[in-house]
Design a protein around this motif. Sequence first.
Motif, PDB file in Angstrom:
ATOM      1  N   ALA A   1       0.832  -1.203   0.000  1.00  0.00           N
ATOM      2  CA  ALA A   1       0.000   0.000   0.000  1.00  0.00           C
ATOM      3  C   ALA A   1       0.868   1.256   0.000  1.00  0.00           C
ATOM      4  O   ALA A   1       0.578   2.230  -0.705  1.00  0.00           O
ATOM      5  CB  ALA A   1      -0.928  -0.002   1.210  1.00  0.00           C
ATOM      6  N   GLN A   2       1.939   1.242   0.775  1.00  0.00           N
ATOM      7  CA  GLN A   2       2.843   2.392   0.810  1.00  0.00           C
ATOM      8  C   GLN A   2       3.519   2.591  -0.545  1.00  0.00           C
ATOM      9  O   GLN A   2       3.670   3.723  -1.018  1.00  0.00           O
ATOM     10  CB  GLN A   2       3.901   2.198   1.902  1.00  0.00           C
ATOM     11  N   ASP A   3       3.916   1.488  -1.175  1.00  0.00           N
ATOM     12  CA  ASP A   3       4.528   1.582  -2.508  1.00  0.00           C
ATOM     13  C   ASP A   3       3.543   2.184  -3.508  1.00  0.00           C
ATOM     14  O   ASP A   3       3.899   3.061  -4.307  1.00  0.00           O
ATOM     15  CB  ASP A   3       4.965   0.196  -2.997  1.00  0.00           C
ATOM     16  N   ALA A   4       2.311   1.692  -3.478  1.00  0.00           N
ATOM     17  CA  ALA A   4       1.292   2.180  -4.410  1.00  0.00           C
ATOM     18  C   ALA A   4       0.947   3.640  -4.132  1.00  0.00           C
ATOM     19  O   ALA A   4       0.708   4.419  -5.066  1.00  0.00           O
ATOM     20  CB  ALA A   4       0.035   1.315  -4.313  1.00  0.00           C
ATOM     21  N   LEU A   5       0.929   4.009  -2.860  1.00  0.00           N
ATOM     22  CA  LEU A   5       0.646   5.396  -2.484  1.00  0.00           C
ATOM     23  C   LEU A   5       1.711   6.337  -3.046  1.00  0.00           C
ATOM     24  O   LEU A   5       1.391   7.368  -3.654  1.00  0.00           O
ATOM     25  CB  LEU A   5       0.591   5.509  -0.960  1.00  0.00           C
ATOM     26  N   GLN A   6       2.968   5.974  -2.854  1.00  0.00           N
ATOM     27  CA  GLN A   6       4.057   6.810  -3.365  1.00  0.00           C
ATOM     28  C   GLN A   6       4.026   6.887  -4.888  1.00  0.00           C
ATOM     29  O   GLN A   6       4.235   7.957  -5.469  1.00  0.00           O
ATOM     30  CB  GLN A   6       5.397   6.257  -2.883  1.00  0.00           C
ATOM     31  N   GLU A   7       3.765   5.751  -5.525  1.00  0.00           N
ATOM     32  CA  GLU A   7       3.712   5.716  -6.987  1.00  0.00           C
ATOM     33  C   GLU A   7       2.565   6.585  -7.505  1.00  0.00           C
ATOM     34  O   GLU A   7       2.694   7.263  -8.533  1.00  0.00           O
ATOM     35  CB  GLU A   7       3.531   4.275  -7.460  1.00  0.00           C
ATOM     36  N   THR A   8       1.453   6.576  -6.787  1.00  0.00           N
ATOM     37  CA  THR A   8       0.294   7.374  -7.195  1.00  0.00           C
ATOM     38  C   THR A   8       0.627   8.856  -7.233  1.00  0.00           C
ATOM     39  O   THR A   8       0.410   9.540  -8.246  1.00  0.00           O
ATOM     40  CB  THR A   8      -0.887   7.134  -6.236  1.00  0.00           C
ATOM     41  N   PHE A   9       1.165   9.375  -6.142  1.00  0.00           N
ATOM     42  CA  PHE A   9       1.401  10.819  -6.080  1.00  0.00           C
ATOM     43  C   PHE A   9       2.629  11.247  -6.881  1.00  0.00           C
ATOM     44  O   PHE A   9       2.700  12.395  -7.332  1.00  0.00           O
ATOM     45  CB  PHE A   9       1.476  11.278  -4.626  1.00  0.00           C
ATOM     46  N   LEU A  10       3.550  10.322  -7.099  1.00  0.00           N
ATOM     47  CA  LEU A  10       4.656  10.618  -8.004  1.00  0.00           C
ATOM     48  C   LEU A  10       4.114  10.777  -9.424  1.00  0.00           C
ATOM     49  O   LEU A  10       4.519  11.694 -10.159  1.00  0.00           O
ATOM     50  CB  LEU A  10       5.693   9.491  -7.958  1.00  0.00           C
ATOM     51  N   SER A  11       3.169   9.911  -9.799  1.00  0.00           N
ATOM     52  CA  SER A  11       2.552  10.006 -11.125  1.00  0.00           C
ATOM     53  C   SER A  11       1.724  11.276 -11.254  1.00  0.00           C
ATOM     54  O   SER A  11       1.726  11.925 -12.306  1.00  0.00           O
ATOM     55  CB  SER A  11       1.669   8.782 -11.382  1.00  0.00           C
ATOM     56  N   VAL A  12       1.006  11.631 -10.190  1.00  0.00           N
ATOM     57  CA  VAL A  12       0.227  12.872 -10.210  1.00  0.00           C
ATOM     58  C   VAL A  12       1.152  14.061 -10.452  1.00  0.00           C
ATOM     59  O   VAL A  12       0.864  14.946 -11.271  1.00  0.00           O
ATOM     60  CB  VAL A  12      -0.542  13.053  -8.881  1.00  0.00           C
ATOM     61  N   TYR A  13       2.265  14.078  -9.749  1.00  0.00           N
ATOM     62  CA  TYR A  13       3.226  15.183  -9.868  1.00  0.00           C
ATOM     63  C   TYR A  13       3.812  15.261 -11.280  1.00  0.00           C
ATOM     64  O   TYR A  13       3.923  16.344 -11.866  1.00  0.00           O
ATOM     65  CB  TYR A  13       4.344  14.993  -8.844  1.00  0.00           C
ATOM     66  N   LYS A  14       4.154  14.095 -11.837  1.00  0.00           N
ATOM     67  CA  LYS A  14       4.798  14.063 -13.148  1.00  0.00           C
ATOM     68  C   LYS A  14       3.819  14.306 -14.296  1.00  0.00           C
ATOM     69  O   LYS A  14       4.179  14.886 -15.323  1.00  0.00           O
ATOM     70  CB  LYS A  14       5.487  12.711 -13.362  1.00  0.00           C
ATOM     71  N   LYS A  15       2.574  13.841 -14.129  1.00  0.00           N
ATOM     72  CA  LYS A  15       1.636  13.826 -15.252  1.00  0.00           C
ATOM     73  C   LYS A  15       0.568  14.910 -15.201  1.00  0.00           C
ATOM     74  O   LYS A  15      -0.307  14.942 -16.065  1.00  0.00           O
ATOM     75  CB  LYS A  15       0.956  12.454 -15.332  1.00  0.00           C
ATOM     76  N   ILE A  16       0.625  15.776 -14.200  1.00  0.00           N
ATOM     77  CA  ILE A  16      -0.430  16.785 -14.079  1.00  0.00           C
ATOM     78  C   ILE A  16      -0.505  17.667 -15.326  1.00  0.00           C
ATOM     79  O   ILE A  16      -1.582  18.134 -15.714  1.00  0.00           O
ATOM     80  CB  ILE A  16      -0.226  17.660 -12.815  1.00  0.00           C
ATOM     81  N   GLY A  17       0.615  17.852 -15.993  1.00  0.00           N
ATOM     82  CA  GLY A  17       0.616  18.674 -17.202  1.00  0.00           C
ATOM     83  C   GLY A  17      -0.192  18.066 -18.331  1.00  0.00           C
ATOM     84  O   GLY A  17      -0.696  18.784 -19.206  1.00  0.00           O
ATOM     85  N   SER A  18      -0.344  16.738 -18.315  1.00  0.00           N
ATOM     86  CA  SER A  18      -1.098  16.059 -19.377  1.00  0.00           C
ATOM     87  C   SER A  18      -2.550  15.801 -18.982  1.00  0.00           C
ATOM     88  O   SER A  18      -3.313  15.242 -19.775  1.00  0.00           O
ATOM     89  CB  SER A  18      -0.423  14.725 -19.733  1.00  0.00           C
ATOM     90  N   PHE A  19      -2.926  16.205 -17.769  1.00  0.00           N
ATOM     91  CA  PHE A  19      -4.309  16.023 -17.320  1.00  0.00           C
ATOM     92  C   PHE A  19      -5.212  16.965 -18.104  1.00  0.00           C
ATOM     93  O   PHE A  19      -5.087  18.183 -18.030  1.00  0.00           O
ATOM     94  CB  PHE A  19      -4.402  16.305 -15.819  1.00  0.00           C
ATOM     95  N   LYS A  20      -6.147  16.391 -18.867  1.00  0.00           N
ATOM     96  CA  LYS A  20      -6.976  17.187 -19.777  1.00  0.00           C
ATOM     97  C   LYS A  20      -8.270  17.678 -19.141  1.00  0.00           C
ATOM     98  O   LYS A  20      -9.069  18.352 -19.783  1.00  0.00           O
ATOM     99  CB  LYS A  20      -7.285  16.368 -21.038  1.00  0.00           C
TER     100      LYS A  20
END
Length: 218
Positions: free
Chosen positions: A50-69
Amino acid sequence: MADTLQAADDTALVSQLKAGRESAFEEVLRRYEKKVYSLVRGLTRNDADAQDALQETFLSVYKKIGSFKEASSLSTWIYRIAVNAALMTIRRRKRHDRTVSIDEHLPEFDGDGHRVMALPDWSPDAAGILLNKELSHYLRESIQALEPGYRTVFILRDQEGLSNEEVAAVLKLSVPAVKSRLHRARLFLRERIKKYWWGTRKPRARFSESGKGAARGR
């Protein structure tokens, strides 16, 4: 600025995120970290994953927010990332999936369409059921035993409180498909609890005083 962000809706928050404001990302964490952890913990079934998935989630949010349409809401987008992160974590760890077939626990019907075994009447002991820690533990185990596709829908809908439409958007399913999976998941859990209930409420053999006396007389 922090107070302004806390009062901002998700649309305004997305604008701040895309502008690269660190305080906006901190606000996203404040709003969604606990919700996302609850979701991925239910899916991965252990704290480390769960901790791994949590970190991966917000890392993806941080990296991909520019592509959020913004075709969907920010929360839907984050939940979708979280579900994918949880499933990827499970695959990466190659954990043994202790699920059971949902069909094994669905109600049985006879040739006339009647239930083979009726559900017990729980109403007289409703308070006792809610306070029964053992039953609560069994219910949590039963949720974890659901197949991933059903467990994800159940957690999003009944534990996280998303609407059928929101769950459909997160999982990219049709609303009827969500309703079908949710219905089957609830039936599965109800049948499991029914079997637990009947198993713990069987009449216990009692020592018979008359039998005791008879035995002594022999």
